[in-house]
Scaffold this active site. Structure first.
Site, PDB file in Angstrom:
ATOM      1  N   ASP A   1     -21.916 -31.624  16.880  1.00  0.00           N
ATOM      2  CA  ASP A   1     -21.929 -30.163  16.888  1.00  0.00           C
ATOM      3  C   ASP A   1     -23.354 -29.653  17.045  1.00  0.00           C
ATOM      4  OD1 ASP A   1     -20.065 -27.689  16.162  1.00  0.00           O
ATOM      5  OD2 ASP A   1     -22.006 -27.386  15.166  1.00  0.00           O
TER       6      ASP A   1
ATOM      7  N   GLU B   1     -19.179 -25.322  20.976  1.00  0.00           N
ATOM      8  CA  GLU B   1     -20.396 -26.132  21.009  1.00  0.00           C
ATOM      9  C   GLU B   1     -20.175 -27.476  20.339  1.00  0.00           C
ATOM     10  OE1 GLU B   1     -20.723 -23.417  17.348  1.00  0.00           O
ATOM     11  OE2 GLU B   1     -20.048 -23.219  19.418  1.00  0.00           O
TER      12      GLU B   1
END
Length: 262
Positions: free
Chosen positions: A124, A167
């Site tokens: 992440d 993301e």
């Protein structure tokens, strides 16, 4: 020498054209052979030439055209399947394709067709909303592309990566043991930290937090995701830009012995 007979190959086009044309020529000679004893030598010669060249031209053209079009269709279908399985921004697998491939491996592992071991990572991007807010979404997109490319550069041939969220990326390492998968996870973190990202000449350091789990024995995609996600939360809570990794396998809702590095 082995001929490629896959639907997208020229080998299939040539083989089917030759075999199909030969069958048609043979059929023409067989049907006309009942008339051969009653023909004069000159008429017999003309009949044989007709039985040879008429199917050669007509059947040959037909089979070649048919197989050529089928090859084009197979190529188009393959390209569409690639597009359907690929994230349009980062060019890695999308969430659906990634999970399908992981599930397929786990199914094979249950039948002992492949090694029943491997690792699952969730990667992440840190503070990604800040990048979008400060630099704009175009720069955010460029950052995601760079992160995806950096992840791919750290993987082995059989490893797969997919974009599973805005993301957020997931990595599956089939057959990897805990030490190998730890090195891959830490390699991804370090390389992303070192990458140069300066949109418009403004340096913008990138970093990622990674949660991971190595497994040995029967497991499911949902179980791996759950444990890796728990470790990702730990990495975020402990300051980001680090790896939190389960090294003892899946044992139910609780997370076992873990290691964290940053």
């Amino acid at each position: 020498m082995r001929i490629d007979l896959s639907p997208t190959s020229w080998g299939r086009v040539i083989v089917v054209t030759v075999v199909g044309t030969a069958i048609c020529i043979g059929a023409a000679f067989f049907v006309d052979s009942f008339n051969f004893p009653h023909l004069s030598p000159e008429a017999l010669w003309h009949a044989q030439l007709t039985d040879l060249f008429l199917p050669l031209v007509l059947a040959g053209s037909f089979f070649f055209f048919l197989m050529y079009k089928m090859r084009q269709l197979a190529i188009a279908q393959r390209e569409l399947s690639i597009v359907a399985a690929t994230d349009s921004l980062t060019a890695v697998f999308n969430r659906g394709a990634f999970s399908m491939l992981v599930e397929a491996y786990l199914d094979q592992a249950r039948s002992h067709a492949v090694v029943n071991a491997g690792a699952f990572l969730i990667v992440d991007a840190d503070h990604f909303k800040t990048i979008n807010d400060r630099l704009g979404h175009d720069c955010g997109d460029q950052a995601l592309k760079l992160i995806a490319k950096t992840i791919q550069d750290q993987l082995r041939g059989a490893d797969i990566v997919g974009r599973i969220g805005g993301e957020e990326f997931a990595v599956f390492l089939p057959g990897a043991d805990s030490s190998q998968s730890w090195l891959v996870a830490e390699g991804i973190r370090r390389r992303i930290r070192e990458v140069e990202f300066a949109p418009g000449g403004r340096p913008c350091p990138l970093s990622v937090s990674i949660g991971g789990i190595a497994f040995s024995g029967p497991t499911t995609y949902a179980d791996m995701f759950r444990v890796a996600d728990e470790h990702l939360y730990k990495a975020k809570s402990n300051g980001r830009d680090q790896v939190s990794f389960e090294t003892t396998g899946l044992r139910g809702p609780a997370v076992g012995d873990a290691a964290t590095v940053h």
